[in-house]
Write an enzyme that holds these catalytic residues in place. Sequence first.
Site, PDB file in Angstrom:
ATOM      1  N   VAL A  11      -7.566  13.003  -1.283  1.00 14.27           N
ATOM      2  CA  VAL A  11      -6.359  13.472  -0.585  1.00 14.27           C
ATOM      3  C   VAL A  11      -6.499  14.932  -0.174  1.00 14.27           C
ATOM      4  CG1 VAL A  11      -3.879  13.912  -0.810  1.00 14.27           C
ATOM      5  CG2 VAL A  11      -4.867  11.805  -1.726  1.00 14.27           C
ATOM      6  N   ASP A  30     -11.199  24.203  -5.881  1.00 14.78           N
ATOM      7  CA  ASP A  30     -11.556  23.205  -6.889  1.00 14.78           C
ATOM      8  C   ASP A  30     -12.304  23.902  -8.023  1.00 14.78           C
ATOM      9  OD1 ASP A  30     -12.915  20.827  -8.233  1.00 14.78           O
ATOM     10  OD2 ASP A  30     -11.826  19.816  -6.624  1.00 14.78           O
ATOM     11  N   ASN A 211       3.841   1.500  -1.896  1.00 11.26           N
ATOM     12  CA  ASN A 211       2.630   0.871  -2.408  1.00 11.26           C
ATOM     13  C   ASN A 211       2.929  -0.401  -3.182  1.00 11.26           C
ATOM     14  OD1 ASN A 211       0.884   2.646  -1.236  1.00 11.26           O
ATOM     15  ND2 ASN A 211       0.420   3.786  -3.087  1.00 11.26           N
ATOM     16  N   GLY A 256      -7.298 -12.923  -0.322  1.00 12.15           N
ATOM     17  CA  GLY A 256      -8.581 -12.432  -0.799  1.00 12.15           C
ATOM     18  C   GLY A 256      -8.649 -12.436  -2.304  1.00 12.15           C
ATOM     19  N   CYS A 263      -5.109   3.530  -5.421  1.00 15.40           N
ATOM     20  CA  CYS A 263      -3.651   3.659  -5.321  1.00 15.40           C
ATOM     21  C   CYS A 263      -2.881   2.487  -5.921  1.00 15.40           C
ATOM     22  CB  CYS A 263      -3.245   3.844  -3.863  1.00 15.40           C
ATOM     23  SG  CYS A 263      -3.773   5.405  -3.145  1.00 15.40           S
ATOM     24  N   ARG A 331     -13.093   2.098  -7.603  1.00 17.56           N
ATOM     25  CA  ARG A 331     -12.012   2.039  -8.577  1.00 17.56           C
ATOM     26  C   ARG A 331     -11.257   0.704  -8.499  1.00 17.56           C
ATOM     27  NH1 ARG A 331      -9.525   7.955  -7.370  1.00 17.56           N
ATOM     28  NH2 ARG A 331     -10.390   7.405  -5.321  1.00 17.56           N
TER      29      ARG A 331
END
Length: 437
Positions: A11, A30, A211, A256, A263, A331
């Site tokens: 992001v 960072d 989401n 699927g 997310c 992930r």
Amino acid sequence: MRITMIGTGYVGLVSGACFSDFGHDVICVDKDVRKIEALEKGVMPIYEPGLDALVESNVRAGRLSFTTDLAPAVADADAVFIAVGTPSRRGDGHADLSYVFAATREIAAAVTKPTVIVTKSTVPVGTGDEVERILREVQPDITTYVVSNPEFLREGAAIEDFKRPDRIVVGTDEEAARAVMQEIYRPLYLNQAPLLFTGRRTSELIKYAANAFLATKITFINEMADLCEMVGADVKDVSRGIGLDNRIGSKFLHAGPGYGGSCFPKDTLALLKTAEDFQSPVRIVEAVVQVNDARKRAMGRKVIKAMGGDARGKTVAVLGLTFKPNTDDMRDAPAIAVIQALQDAGAVVRAYDPEGVEQARPLLSNVDFVANAYEAADGADALVIVTEWDEFRALDLKRLAGILTSPILVDLRNIYPPEEVSRAGLSYHGIGRASVA
């Protein structure tokens, strides 16, 4: 505007690069020294189409830079965006906000003038209140405005999503903060992107609700696919038939092996935990999480069934490891559960993915990673398509039929027409449609 982005993950890096491309001056911060050194050399920490060129052009133009030194980057900023990770916390599934709060404390110690602090990370309802409390506790003498500005970026299409968004949600009741956010997003006015201002808590909830709803659509059509197989219907036609209804829409209705990624899994879980905390259960989302978790491993059993019910000692070729195409993100990828189910049944797994192999290696043991689809298929007892990368959409089916030991294609993304596969000499097993020998 002078913008500081805290965090150079997915992001933060995409947002920072796009803001700089709008003409803003952006510094990305960072703590990872190696990541910052790599970015300064033009090496991206993630795979996202077009991101390397976007970063390179804006660094060259002097609008985008990278640093590990937070204090000077924050001191001169008009707006500071927090874009650090909020992974699911081990043990209870709540979003881990430790990185958000740690960044907030560092920001508070570094601000030198009135500044807008923007939470870009996905955070539970009420997080902005705690961020505001920390800022006032650490730095009571300087005015700061805490704003929620959730991201809605699809991996693999993030730059397009940022520059041509469906909407921009901004949660604030402060007029000064609203003016800054309007100026930051002013370049998007030409695209007529709706800028939706809400209360901060409302903004935080919008992200999770969006989401969770999309995850529900995916899970719904997957359950319809299972029913289609039982009653002799075709889920692709069912999907199209309901998707043409404007009230429903066609997106996220592709059957699927289940959803994964950075997310949906963690956000649906975090929403469940928030609902529990406020004693307002969301039963539909509970069911979505349970069904999706079970589905991934069930896809492994589907492959075994296509092989006659016995996978022991057989080789299975797996095409696609990442949770979706055009990313290297592993992930919660369905391929992980599918491969583990196959290995538990005694199968040998050979796998190929265009971008995700290096990320997959630490997650999958005893897998033979190869260089292309045909190398994966050569001598295998079944070929399984798990991720719908473009290069898997026009495979030479006759060639596959010739090099597979057993001509079995399990298409977990319904890429191919069953009849076309059958004519090439392969038996076809899809999702929510009849198998064809």
